[in-house]
Write a protein that holds these residues in place. Structure first.
Motif, PDB file in Angstrom:
ATOM      1  N   TYR A   1       5.536   3.089  15.116  1.00 60.04           N
ATOM      2  CA  TYR A   1       6.101   4.356  15.584  1.00 60.04           C
ATOM      3  C   TYR A   1       5.446   4.827  16.883  1.00 60.04           C
ATOM      4  O   TYR A   1       4.228   4.869  16.977  1.00 60.04           O
TER       5      TYR A   1
ATOM      6  N   MET B   1      -7.108   3.321   2.751  1.00 56.26           N
ATOM      7  CA  MET B   1      -5.923   2.568   3.126  1.00 56.26           C
ATOM      8  C   MET B   1      -6.097   1.638   4.315  1.00 56.26           C
ATOM      9  O   MET B   1      -6.011   0.440   4.205  1.00 56.26           O
TER      10      MET B   1
ATOM     11  N   HIS C   1       0.815  -1.214   0.000  1.00 55.18           N
ATOM     12  CA  HIS C   1       0.000   0.000   0.000  1.00 55.18           C
ATOM     13  C   HIS C   1       0.854   1.272   0.000  1.00 55.18           C
ATOM     14  O   HIS C   1       0.508   2.257   0.658  1.00 55.18           O
ATOM     15  N   GLY C   2       2.023   1.214  -0.687  1.00 53.22           N
ATOM     16  CA  GLY C   2       2.850   2.414  -0.795  1.00 53.22           C
ATOM     17  C   GLY C   2       3.509   2.854   0.484  1.00 53.22           C
ATOM     18  O   GLY C   2       3.927   4.007   0.602  1.00 53.22           O
ATOM     19  N   HIS C   3       3.648   1.947   1.463  1.00 55.56           N
ATOM     20  CA  HIS C   3       4.224   2.333   2.761  1.00 55.56           C
ATOM     21  C   HIS C   3       5.164   1.225   3.238  1.00 55.56           C
ATOM     22  O   HIS C   3       4.831   0.045   3.121  1.00 55.56           O
TER      23      HIS C   3
ATOM     24  N   PRO D   1       1.209   6.874  -5.175  1.00 55.05           N
ATOM     25  CA  PRO D   1       0.248   7.039  -4.083  1.00 55.05           C
ATOM     26  C   PRO D   1      -1.073   7.663  -4.513  1.00 55.05           C
ATOM     27  O   PRO D   1      -2.140   7.173  -4.164  1.00 55.05           O
ATOM     28  N   SER D   2      -0.997   8.711  -5.309  1.00 56.63           N
ATOM     29  CA  SER D   2      -2.246   9.380  -5.685  1.00 56.63           C
ATOM     30  C   SER D   2      -3.102   8.431  -6.523  1.00 56.63           C
ATOM     31  O   SER D   2      -4.319   8.441  -6.451  1.00 56.63           O
TER      32      SER D   2
ATOM     33  N   LEU E   1       5.224   1.036   9.242  1.00 57.65           N
ATOM     34  CA  LEU E   1       5.983   1.943  10.109  1.00 57.65           C
ATOM     35  C   LEU E   1       5.057   2.768  10.986  1.00 57.65           C
ATOM     36  O   LEU E   1       5.339   2.993  12.166  1.00 57.65           O
ATOM     37  N   PHE E   2       3.945   3.227  10.412  1.00 58.58           N
ATOM     38  CA  PHE E   2       3.082   4.113  11.204  1.00 58.58           C
ATOM     39  C   PHE E   2       2.448   3.386  12.383  1.00 58.58           C
ATOM     40  O   PHE E   2       2.000   4.023  13.328  1.00 58.58           O
TER      41      PHE E   2
ATOM     42  N   PRO F   1      11.254   3.229  13.004  1.00 58.17           N
ATOM     43  CA  PRO F   1      10.929   4.256  11.999  1.00 58.17           C
ATOM     44  C   PRO F   1      11.895   5.443  12.035  1.00 58.17           C
ATOM     45  O   PRO F   1      12.340   5.900  10.974  1.00 58.17           O
TER      46      PRO F   1
END
Lengths: 292, 292
Positions: B170, B276, B56-58, B200-201, B166-167, B184
């Motif tokens: 963290y 997301m 998911h781009g992360h 992402p967009s 990471l989010f 992170p």
């Protein structure tokens, strides 16, 4: 393992210079200014410096304090297109170098430690760009800056430069914010060579010996004072009276201190000498003595 | 700025192998064992690996989970005198490599990220050695390990390998402990190049478009179902009845998922498609599907 020579805080001489005021009086006005700048210049690029000294055998960060509870690293916004190293040195010079060009410290931008992102026009920053954010608003890169063995530093009159031990900032987002409180982890990959450091066991031994000696001196003085009181007939020597006597301020355990201090979370207390941590509280007053 | 190529979690194939049990059943017995080892071998040296994938781009960390709430990085104790890189590869092979030697992943120990210290025979570790500690009990060094573009990984049957964004780790010491939750920040100095990542967009756009499409499908199905109900005379079509209809499970936004999932703090919920975060909750079940 990367190495960094770290010198005693006593190696540095601190003076003051005219105040440098923050551009914004509140978070709201700051965010408005960021928004305005962003619409004209795009992503804001900021750089901050991590400066390390040592004291009592432990690394300390040099952090700028404004008011009672706002702490920041020396640094700031880069101009559009400005080189990171040049911009950081420009910001550090503005904040910490003495006004005379000849006294500019020979500091050296060493390593990139981390990079923080501001996803929105809000106060929070993160060490990653959140997944749904295509256009973050600010990127702040944190550099380790090597200080020379000795130098002069001048601090704007409206700020204080405080040396805060790693153990104080670690995991302390509430007081120091997410960027500063992460620095102990970011520094942990470096072999910090504490130059001129007393051997820890020696320091602890000295402090313990000194505590015993000071207690003896304090008792002697108490006895003398009580004898005087008795002579003048003002007070009878009692155990309770002796207990109220404030103990002597313990001296430093053989370590020269010129600037130090943690704006500690606890209220300042006079305590009997203990090996390490009480020094930080007792040195607190030295913080305001910049105008050397 | 150091660069690291990070590949989609879908590039890796996960299998299982015989269980690897922890040596200690409680913190107390673990500390006793540390004490015993320390008296014979001195400072314990440990090494851990940080493995990064993306989804998911992360960026996500590959973390071993035991039970409901114990997470650890792949790694472990070095033998006395053992080289750090060799020891880390030995530990990773034991924990994550398929049993067949020919399938051993071509991983590469890249950079030192941080170093943690255990000052006493206690659970807490710090990214510095506290000032009054002359003889710390354990040093744990955390390395970034570069994964190959594709490989097989085998996980002991009593553990799960989870990809945690990471989010999620963290500033989450409570769930992941001080070492993992600091990663992170430690990774933030790297330019993580998410290979094969959807823009992402575009992802957000796809997800939004899909949400709209799914809502339309769900409404259509509701109408059909209600029509059926009406036909059989079981229920009158009312606005309230339509509201109780559970929305369809949203599909993945054009991203292949083979292993993922966060043991998320929130209870698993069925929600209408949101760009997301709901994906992580929905993918949770996939965690146990290692035995491919």
């Amino acid at each position: 393992m990367a190495q960094l020579a770290v010198y005693p805080v006593g190696n540095y001489t601190f003076g003051s210079k005219p105040p440098k005021f923050e551009k914004d009086s509140s978070v709201a006005t700051r965010m408005d200014r960021l928004k305005d700048k962003y619409s004209r210049e795009g992503l804001r690029r900021s750089v901050d410096a991590v400066l390390v000294v040592h004291e009592h055998g432990h690394p300390h960060l040099l952090v700028l304090q404004m008011g009672a509870s706002f702490f920041k690293l020396p640094g700031g916004r880069l101009r559009p297109g400005e080189d990171e190293t040049e911009g950081l040195l420009r910001k550090m010079t503005g904040l910490l170098a003495p006004p005379a060009d000849t006294m500019r410290p020979d500091w050296r931008v060493a390593d990139l430690l981390g990079c923080w992102w501001r996803p929105n026009f809000e106060n929070m920053m993160y060490p990653y760009c959140p997944p749904h954010i295509a256009r973050p608003k600010e990127q702040r890169r944190i550099f380790l800056v090597a200080l020379p063995e000795r130098c002069y530093l001048s601090v704007p009159k409206n700020m204080r430069l405080v040396a805060v031990p790693l153990f104080e900032v670690y995991d302390n987002i509430a007081r120091y914010g997410p960027v500063i409180s992460a620095i102990p982890a970011l520094l942990s990959r470096f072999n910090l060579s504490l130059v001129g450091r007393a051997v820890p066991s020696l320091v602890a031994g000295l402090a313990a010996a000194q505590a015993v000696a000071q207690q003896a001196v304090a008792q002697q003085q108490q006895q003398q004072q009580q004898q005087q009181l008795v002579q003048y007939g003002q007070q009878q020597p009692t155990a309770a009276g002796a207990g109220q006597q404030a103990p002597l301020q313990p001296q430093k355990a053989g370590i020269t201190v010129s600037l130090s201090g943690v704006a500690a979370p606890q209220p300042q207390q006079q305590q009997q000498a203990q090996p390490m941590q009480t020094h930080y509280q007792q040195d607190d007053d030295l913080l305001v003595d910049f105008d050397a």
